[in-house]
Design a protein around this motif. Structure first.
Motif, PDB file in Angstrom:
ATOM      1  N   ARG A  98       0.658  -1.492   0.174  1.00 20.85           N
ATOM      2  CA  ARG A  98      -0.196  -0.145  -0.320  1.00 20.85           C
ATOM      3  C   ARG A  98       0.838   1.390  -0.122  1.00 20.85           C
ATOM      4  NH1 ARG A  98      -4.812   0.517   0.891  1.00 20.85           N
ATOM      5  NH2 ARG A  98      -5.073  -1.596   1.283  1.00 20.85           N
ATOM      6  N   VAL A 109      -3.140   0.283  -3.692  1.00 18.54           N
ATOM      7  CA  VAL A 109      -2.112  -0.839  -4.033  1.00 18.54           C
ATOM      8  C   VAL A 109      -1.839  -0.553  -5.111  1.00 18.54           C
ATOM      9  CG1 VAL A 109      -2.019  -3.222  -3.360  1.00 18.54           C
ATOM     10  CG2 VAL A 109      -4.026  -1.387  -1.930  1.00 18.54           C
ATOM     11  N   GLN A 163       4.105  -5.511   2.352  1.00 21.11           N
ATOM     12  CA  GLN A 163       3.133  -6.086   1.578  1.00 21.11           C
ATOM     13  C   GLN A 163       2.462  -7.141   1.245  1.00 21.11           C
ATOM     14  OE1 GLN A 163       5.416  -8.171  -1.730  1.00 21.11           O
ATOM     15  NE2 GLN A 163       3.758  -8.314  -3.264  1.00 21.11           N
ATOM     16  N   SER A 164       1.196  -6.889   0.972  1.00 21.95           N
ATOM     17  CA  SER A 164       0.349  -7.701   1.282  1.00 21.95           C
ATOM     18  C   SER A 164       0.985  -9.104   0.969  1.00 21.95           C
ATOM     19  CB  SER A 164      -0.975  -7.256   0.174  1.00 21.95           C
ATOM     20  OG  SER A 164      -1.812  -8.304   0.113  1.00 21.95           O
ATOM     21  N   GLN A 167      -1.619 -10.734  -1.800  1.00 25.45           N
ATOM     22  CA  GLN A 167      -1.310 -10.718  -3.271  1.00 25.45           C
ATOM     23  C   GLN A 167      -0.234 -11.245  -3.765  1.00 25.45           C
ATOM     24  OE1 GLN A 167      -2.759  -7.885  -4.753  1.00 25.45           O
ATOM     25  NE2 GLN A 167      -1.624  -7.896  -7.124  1.00 25.45           N
TER      26      GLN A 167
END
Length: 423
Positions: A98, A109, A163-164, A167
């Motif tokens: 994000r 994102v 970071q996600s 994802q």
């Protein structure tokens, strides 16, 4: 000279060639380093070479990046890639992170990153492809997307925001289990565990089966007993038994109690055998049918998508019961032989009883000799009462015979110069 722009998500998977046109590997990621006032600078690519090993290719050795391919000078570092301090991998660490707009208009994102080659021949991060928060309450709606230069965003409101992992898992969705295993092991330990938490049980189980046992144990212990038991349920019984065999007896028993009873029963049966024996190498779930079953019925079972190719090469004929440990073992019917007979033919009429099974106590070397001598991809295993208890496939034997570090063993990489360079 115009600026060249390449989006990293499209670059990932592209083939890497030397000047002579020989393929060296394929791109897996882009490595960048941060700078104080300028966009991050590209320092190299992570390239997967034969043997599923990830190595570092300096951007200075890249002569051309065009649609679908990367051309190098032919010199490539064959040491396994390890990120140095300050280095960041775009796909593994940036995509999914994000960011916040410097004008205060909100957040978004990162879905893709464009690297750009300037007039001096250097590559930097240029534009970012971002997705803003959705404005509709519909569960199927997605937020709007936009392209912005790196200078228009800052990375996080909270320093160190990661970071996600969701994802990142999405970017790994097409990887084969062995490739996923290598990719996970290349991640920093903290990131590896975050991704492992997000992976579905069956997907993580497939990846763990391709890892060294010490890495399997470390990941399962970090995930906690309940999640570990769920993962073990999804693993092949012989692989689960190998992992559990590395644990202290009390911890092993606790995990077995948490597993599904049927799965735990198969694993317990395998744990009775020594690791160096046919019983310790075998899977307890080969294809078992009666002599009255037809060729059509056997082929229907072989078509199951989850069946390992080596185990699909033959079916084993026994007296009832037809789950291991079965009734008395009668013989084998090979897939190729079934293709020569009509679908209505009984398996008992085309059985091959000339090939003797191996005893569960037979050594791994004895099993390897039988597979090699008769050009087999699997061999049946019986107990002292001649009941079928499982089958050893050729991949199980190879895993046993190869060095423990075979997955990360440095191999040869062809290059135009015939040599390698250090990073």
């Amino acid at each position: 000279m115009s600026t060249q722009r390449v989006f990293v998500a499209r670059l990932t998977g592209c083939a890497v060639f030397d000047p002579a046109g020989d393929r060296l590997g394929k791109v897996r990621d882009v490595v960048v380093v941060y700078r104080k006032d300028d966009p991050p600078r590209v320092v190299g690519l992570v390239v997967e070479i034969p043997g599923r090993r990830h190595v570092f290719l300096s951007i200075g050795r890249v002569t051309s990046i065009v649609t679908g391919q990367v051309i190098t000078t032919g010199l490539i570092n064959v040491r396994r890639f390890q990120a140095r301090g300050g280095e960041v991998r775009v796909m593994a660490e940036l995509v999914g992170r994000r960011v916040y707009f410097t004008d205060g208009s909100g957040d978004a994102v990162i879905e893709d990153v464009a690297i750009e080659r300037n007039r001096l021949g250097e590559w930097d991060i240029g534009q970012l492809f971002l997705r803003k928060p959705k404005t509709s309450a519909s569960p199927f709606a997605k937020g709007p997307t936009t392209f912005v230069p790196w200078s228009d965003v800052r990375e996080s409101a909270v320093p160190g925001e990661a970071q996600s992992a969701e994802q990142l898992v999405a970017t790994y969705s097409e990887l084969k289990p062995a490739d996923l295993a290598n990719t996970l092991l290349d991640l920093p330990e903290e990131r590896l565990l975050e991704v492992a938490e997000e992976l579905p049980d069956d997907r993580l189980a497939d990846a763990l089966e391709e890892m060294p046992e010490e890495d399997q144990v470390a990941i399962l212990e970090a995930l906690g007993d309940e999640r570990a038991a769920d993962i073990l349920d999804q693993m092949e019984p012989d692989d689960a038994a190998d992992v559990l065999g590395q644990l202290p007896e009390d911890q092993r028993e606790e995990l077995l109690e948490l597993m599904e009873p049927e799965e735990a029963e198969d694993v317990r049966a395998l744990l009775k055998y020594g690791a160096e024996t046919a019983g310790g190498l075998m899977t307890s779930e080969p294809i078992v049918l009666s002599a009255d079953a037809t060729v059509a019925e056997a082929l229907a079972v072989i078509r199951r998508h989850e069946l390992h190719p080596a185990l699909a090469a033959a079916v084993y004929i026994t007296l009832p019961p037809y789950e291991t440990p079965t009734g008395r073992f009668l013989g084998t019917v090979h897939f190729q032989r079934m293709l020569r007979y009509p679908p209505s033919e009984r398996l008992g009429a085309i059985i091959d009883d000339t090939l003797d099974p191996v005893a569960a106590s037979a050594s791994a070397a004895e099993v390897a000799r039988m597979l090699a001598s008769y050009n087999l991809v699997s061999v049946p295993v019986v107990d002292t009462a001649h009941r079928l208890v499982g089958a050893v496939s050729i991949d199980d034997v190879l895993d046993h015979l190869l060095p423990e570090d075979w997955r990360s063993h440095d191999g040869e990489v062809s290059a135009a110069s015939g040599s390698a360079v250090t990073r």
